[in-house]
Design an enzyme around this catalytic site. Sequence first.
Site, mmCIF file in Angstrom:
data_model
loop_
_atom_site.group_PDB
_atom_site.id
_atom_site.type_symbol
_atom_site.label_atom_id
_atom_site.label_comp_id
_atom_site.label_asym_id
_atom_site.label_seq_id
_atom_site.Cartn_x
_atom_site.Cartn_y
_atom_site.Cartn_z
ATOM 1 N N ASP A 115 -11.528 -46.220 19.835
ATOM 2 C CA ASP A 115 -11.609 -47.528 19.157
ATOM 3 C C ASP A 115 -11.055 -47.468 17.725
ATOM 4 O OD1 ASP A 115 -13.511 -46.059 17.878
ATOM 5 O OD2 ASP A 115 -15.199 -47.406 18.283
ATOM 6 N N ASP A 155 -15.955 -40.588 15.478
ATOM 7 C CA ASP A 155 -17.309 -40.722 16.031
ATOM 8 C C ASP A 155 -17.842 -39.358 16.477
ATOM 9 O OD1 ASP A 155 -15.963 -40.182 18.441
ATOM 10 O OD2 ASP A 155 -15.510 -42.317 18.694
ATOM 11 N N ASP A 180 -27.483 -35.858 6.342
ATOM 12 C CA ASP A 180 -27.581 -36.424 5.001
ATOM 13 C C ASP A 180 -28.896 -37.204 4.908
ATOM 14 O OD1 ASP A 180 -26.454 -37.338 2.429
ATOM 15 O OD2 ASP A 180 -24.548 -36.893 3.407
ATOM 16 N N ASP A 191 -29.131 -36.792 -0.876
ATOM 17 C CA ASP A 191 -28.271 -37.628 -1.712
ATOM 18 C C ASP A 191 -28.924 -37.964 -3.053
ATOM 19 O OD1 ASP A 191 -25.762 -39.357 -1.544
ATOM 20 O OD2 ASP A 191 -27.245 -40.910 -1.996
ATOM 21 N N HIS A 219 -16.418 -36.066 0.182
ATOM 22 C CA HIS A 219 -16.007 -37.447 0.439
ATOM 23 C C HIS A 219 -16.041 -38.319 -0.812
ATOM 24 C CE1 HIS A 219 -20.279 -37.286 0.309
ATOM 25 N NE2 HIS A 219 -20.348 -38.601 0.245
ATOM 26 N N ASP A 220 -16.459 -37.762 -1.951
ATOM 27 C CA ASP A 220 -16.572 -38.543 -3.186
ATOM 28 C C ASP A 220 -15.470 -38.247 -4.199
ATOM 29 O OD1 ASP A 220 -18.847 -39.899 -2.441
ATOM 30 O OD2 ASP A 220 -20.195 -38.373 -3.261
ATOM 31 N N GLU A 259 -28.072 -33.044 -3.900
ATOM 32 C CA GLU A 259 -26.944 -33.452 -4.726
ATOM 33 C C GLU A 259 -27.493 -33.795 -6.098
ATOM 34 O OE1 GLU A 259 -23.421 -36.804 -4.944
ATOM 35 O OE2 GLU A 259 -25.445 -37.350 -4.383
HETATM 36 C C1 NOJ Z 1 -23.615 -39.834 -3.359
HETATM 37 C C2 NOJ Z 1 -22.801 -39.928 -2.093
HETATM 38 O O1 NOJ Z 1 -22.163 -38.702 -1.864
HETATM 39 C C3 NOJ Z 1 -21.851 -41.082 -2.279
HETATM 40 O O2 NOJ Z 1 -20.873 -41.145 -1.269
HETATM 41 C C4 NOJ Z 1 -22.641 -42.346 -2.359
HETATM 42 O O3 NOJ Z 1 -21.779 -43.418 -2.646
HETATM 43 C C5 NOJ Z 1 -23.722 -42.272 -3.446
HETATM 44 N N1 NOJ Z 1 -24.408 -41.031 -3.470
HETATM 45 C C6 NOJ Z 1 -24.751 -43.325 -3.213
HETATM 46 O O4 NOJ Z 1 -25.482 -43.023 -2.060
#
Ligand code: NOJ
Length: 537
Positions: free
Chosen positions: A17, A21, A90, A186, A312-313, A240
């Site tokens: 799709d 996933d 997470d 997180d 990913h940030d 984190e």
């Molecule tokens: C840290 C995460 O890694 C990020 O992707 C997210 O936008 C913020 N915390 C808020 O959850």
Amino acid sequence: MTFYQIWVRSFCDGNGDGIGDLYGVYKKLEYIKSLGVDAIWLCPVYPSPNADYGYDISDYRDIHPDFGDLDVFRKVLAKTHRLGMKLIMDLVVNHTSDEHPWFLESRKGRDNPYSNYYIWRDKPNNWDSLFEGKAWTYDEVRGQYYLHIFSKKQPDLNMDNPEVREEVKGIMRYWLDMGVDGFREDVINFISKKEGLPDGLPFLPAINGMFAYKDGPHIHEYLAEFREVAKEYDCIQIGEGPMTTVKTALMYLTGKNKSLDMMFSFDHMMADCFYTEYIHHPFDLKKLKKAFSKWQYSLNGKAWNTLYLENHDHPRVISRYGSEKFHRESGTMLAACYIFQQGCTFIYQGQEIGMTNIRLRDIAEYKDISSITNFNRYHVNDTIEQRMRRIYRSSRDSSRTPMQWSGRRNAGFSRVKPWFTVNPNYRRINVEAQENEPDSILNFYRKCVKLKKSSAALTYGRYREFFPGSREIYMYERVYKGHRWLIICSFAKHNVIVQLPKEYAGAEKKLILGNYPGTDPDDMCFGPYEARVYAFR
Ligand code: NOJ
């Protein structure tokens, strides 16, 4: 130990799709195993309206239909275990989605069972949110403002409420009972807010506010409660910690308050920016080395570092600290520069093939809320080209483009049009091509992971940096029980003659790993972005 981080939506589409996933994850577990990986960190896979792509959760005990269901999740978990790897989830409990049933109830009034689950005030303070506008939004139904440190659609939970903490423990147990091996937690240092929620300085309410919601007064009590649950299951907790300092990190990682096994720190992610990649500076190697060494020295013998260059940030590291021109050289050098430090290695999907930043023409093509807000909020008087250049350098979306599996249509990510643009360089940069190339970035990552695992000195050894003043070379040793390793990385675009430290001069050395095939180990002229790993006696 080596972790592989998966941001599922862009990893592999298994059901055709266009969205990555858990069926796709299932298919690729052997590939992950082939990297030498011991554990997988799965970014949020729970139901979410996707205001922040999974970090706005509307149900903590289910799987987003885009990703599959609990059955396929269980299959992924079982196969991960069969292959001898662990899997962590997470845990996002600083906030929920505004579409979570708790928030829908909480909005309704001041005297229902959920009314105190969030942080409501009649009068907001001056904080800015990190993602859009003010940190407070007025809710017409309840007639009050709610706090959201991130987007409007991510209301902060009130962790001072014991019922909320019980909910968190229940969520942990739910996944641990299913067999998961731990959590990446997180923004965990944000969950206890300073009493009274004081104003930040008027000209810096976003950054300054952070000091009121970072490492709050009850953080250790709350984390101790979660730790009790984790202990029952003997699971791992990795927190984190945005803006965390060494001193505060040690409070979470050691001593009577020990509540986390490891923490993600951010200092080394700011060698080309201030606080966020959007406030960009030229890359400064000395700054990077200083951050690396500070953490290495301070945690030595006390706690374990998390070693990462991407997630990913953040934008892709070759585009930041390396060179897209010297793609293979800088991609491999960057691997060596961090993997051989002391700590647990994290590899983010696509990093192992050297994926780079994406250049989209129009801001409308971006998906990430923080990129879009930054574009609209800062430097609005610059030209569009200038603002788009900033987005190219800073956007989180660069790490969220579909994984480049092959040179075929849609980079082998999906049979149909993917949910997000594939980086056009996929024909050149992809897994299939690099599998067949012995000196590829992919195979270099494999060699680094294997070498580190094979050596007690590279795992436990004491770290020491040499020539911290050099603007071209990063050099460090790892020493353990008479074994000495020297890791030398050139960040220069030109040749550099490297000098060994005094104590190494004349010692018998062996070149164990390098990114320039056929190097003469005694010729100390390093090519652009060359990396060498020597063993000494
Ligand atoms: C840290 C995460 O890694 C990020 O992707 C997210 O936008 C913020 N915390 C808020 O959850």
